[in-house]
Enzyme design. Structure first.
Site, PDB file in Angstrom:
ATOM      1  N   HIS A  30      -4.148 -30.644 -35.473  1.00 15.87           N
ATOM      2  CA  HIS A  30      -4.526 -31.621 -36.029  1.00 15.87           C
ATOM      3  C   HIS A  30      -2.905 -32.218 -36.193  1.00 15.87           C
ATOM      4  O   HIS A  30      -2.144 -32.431 -36.226  1.00 15.87           O
ATOM      5  CB  HIS A  30      -4.969 -32.258 -36.814  1.00 15.87           C
ATOM      6  CG  HIS A  30      -5.857 -33.427 -37.032  1.00 15.87           C
ATOM      7  ND1 HIS A  30      -6.068 -34.087 -35.913  1.00 15.87           N
ATOM      8  CD2 HIS A  30      -5.829 -34.365 -38.080  1.00 15.87           C
ATOM      9  CE1 HIS A  30      -6.824 -35.740 -35.729  1.00 15.87           C
ATOM     10  NE2 HIS A  30      -6.195 -35.485 -37.064  1.00 15.87           N
ATOM     11  N   HIS A  42      -3.793 -41.529 -37.741  1.00 18.34           N
ATOM     12  CA  HIS A  42      -4.056 -39.584 -36.408  1.00 18.34           C
ATOM     13  C   HIS A  42      -5.626 -40.954 -36.124  1.00 18.34           C
ATOM     14  O   HIS A  42      -5.950 -41.246 -36.581  1.00 18.34           O
ATOM     15  CB  HIS A  42      -4.548 -39.090 -37.445  1.00 18.34           C
ATOM     16  CG  HIS A  42      -4.863 -38.910 -38.570  1.00 18.34           C
ATOM     17  ND1 HIS A  42      -5.799 -38.399 -38.738  1.00 18.34           N
ATOM     18  CD2 HIS A  42      -4.872 -39.301 -39.671  1.00 18.34           C
ATOM     19  CE1 HIS A  42      -6.425 -38.240 -40.118  1.00 18.34           C
ATOM     20  NE2 HIS A  42      -5.452 -39.634 -40.631  1.00 18.34           N
ATOM     21  N   CYS A 152      -5.806 -36.090 -30.640  1.00 23.53           N
ATOM     22  CA  CYS A 152      -5.010 -35.998 -31.632  1.00 23.53           C
ATOM     23  C   CYS A 152      -3.184 -36.074 -31.241  1.00 23.53           C
ATOM     24  O   CYS A 152      -2.795 -37.329 -31.453  1.00 23.53           O
ATOM     25  CB  CYS A 152      -5.640 -35.762 -33.199  1.00 23.53           C
ATOM     26  SG  CYS A 152      -5.538 -33.652 -33.043  1.00 23.53           S
TER      27      CYS A 152
END
Length: 258
Positions: A30, A42, A152
């Site tokens: 991530h 994010h 992401c």
């Protein structure tokens, strides 16, 4: 941060850094932008997810802030339908290790990183512009989440470079999706070699070569992609809202470091 590992200490972070943390037994990472004061912006699934219809969708549960039973006292709960969120560093890492994404790496360094989603040939913009983009998108969104085309990593790379992939029929800016697709693709493309050789080492070498070539060609900073443009964050959000993203006029893309 070196050739073998992008791991860094918290004390070395600067506003504008692109950071990431591995999830699910190092299958998926991530990504986000550190903006200072222990905060990370994010992109998560939010309420706008486009799934793949495969087991990969299960990995997306790790693409948000920590889901501890005890609410974090410093994090603001994300709004429904808004995929860009701000979290504290602890919630972003969710118990994982901190890594910093590499920019302006040499071709040799890039190819030595066999796993995609850790570095790029692309040049980063100044940190203050990176933070501005991240905060602007926190207020205005980054469109519809898609694990291959708008995830992401794509968000973080856009914040760092202002580079965007316009063709929605292809993969996005990130290298993580290329690694997922590139492995099976290399095996398929190298399969004709079986017609002329049964040497398993030869076939493996060809597969590795095809995989590396596909990763390099797909990198947003390689200069080989014709679907990459430089887009201001204000123009991006306006065109996302009106559905006119595909008609943005291309701007020059910086050449990779030789």
């Amino acid at each position: 941060m070196g050739l073998l590992s992008n791991r860094v200490d918290r004390e070395s972070l600067k506003p504008g850094d692109h950071i990431y943390s591995w999830r699910t037994a190092y299958i998926y990472a991530h990504h986000g932008i550190y903006v200072g004061e222990n905060k990370v912006i994010h992109f998560t699934r939010g309420g706008q997810e486009v799934g793949t219809g495969t087991a990969l969708d299960l990995l997306l549960v790790s693409s948000g802030p920590s889901r501890s039973r005890v609410p974090c006292p410093t994090c603001t709960p994300p709004e429904a339908g808004h995929g860009v969120v701000s979290s504290c560093l602890d919630c972003f890492l969710s118990g994982g290790i901190l890594y910093r994404f590499g920019y302006s790496v040499s071709p040799a360094h890039f190819l030595a990183k066999a796993r995609g989603g850790t570095c790029t040939l692309a040049v980063s913009d100044p940190n203050d512009l990176v933070v501005h983009r991240a905060k602007y998108l926190l207020e205005n969104g980054f469109g519809c989440y898609n694990v291959f085309k708008n995830n992401c990593e794509d968000f973080a790379i856009y914040c760092k470079t202002g580079l965007l992939v316009l063709d929605q029929g292809t993969i996005g800016q990130g290298g993580q999706a290329v690694s997922i697709v590139g492995g099976p693709l290399a095996a398929v493309l190298s399969s004709p070699i079986r017609l002329v050789t049964t040497n398993v080492y030869g076939m493996a070498a060809v597969a590795v070569g095809v995989y590396c070539a596909s990763r390099y060609a797909a990198d947003i900073g390689s200069g080989m992609r014709r679907d990459v443009v430089k887009v201001s964050v204000e123009d991006l959000t306006t065109r996302l809202a009106t559905g006119l993203l595909q008609v943005i006029d291309p701007l020059p893309v910086p050449a990779p470091v030789s």
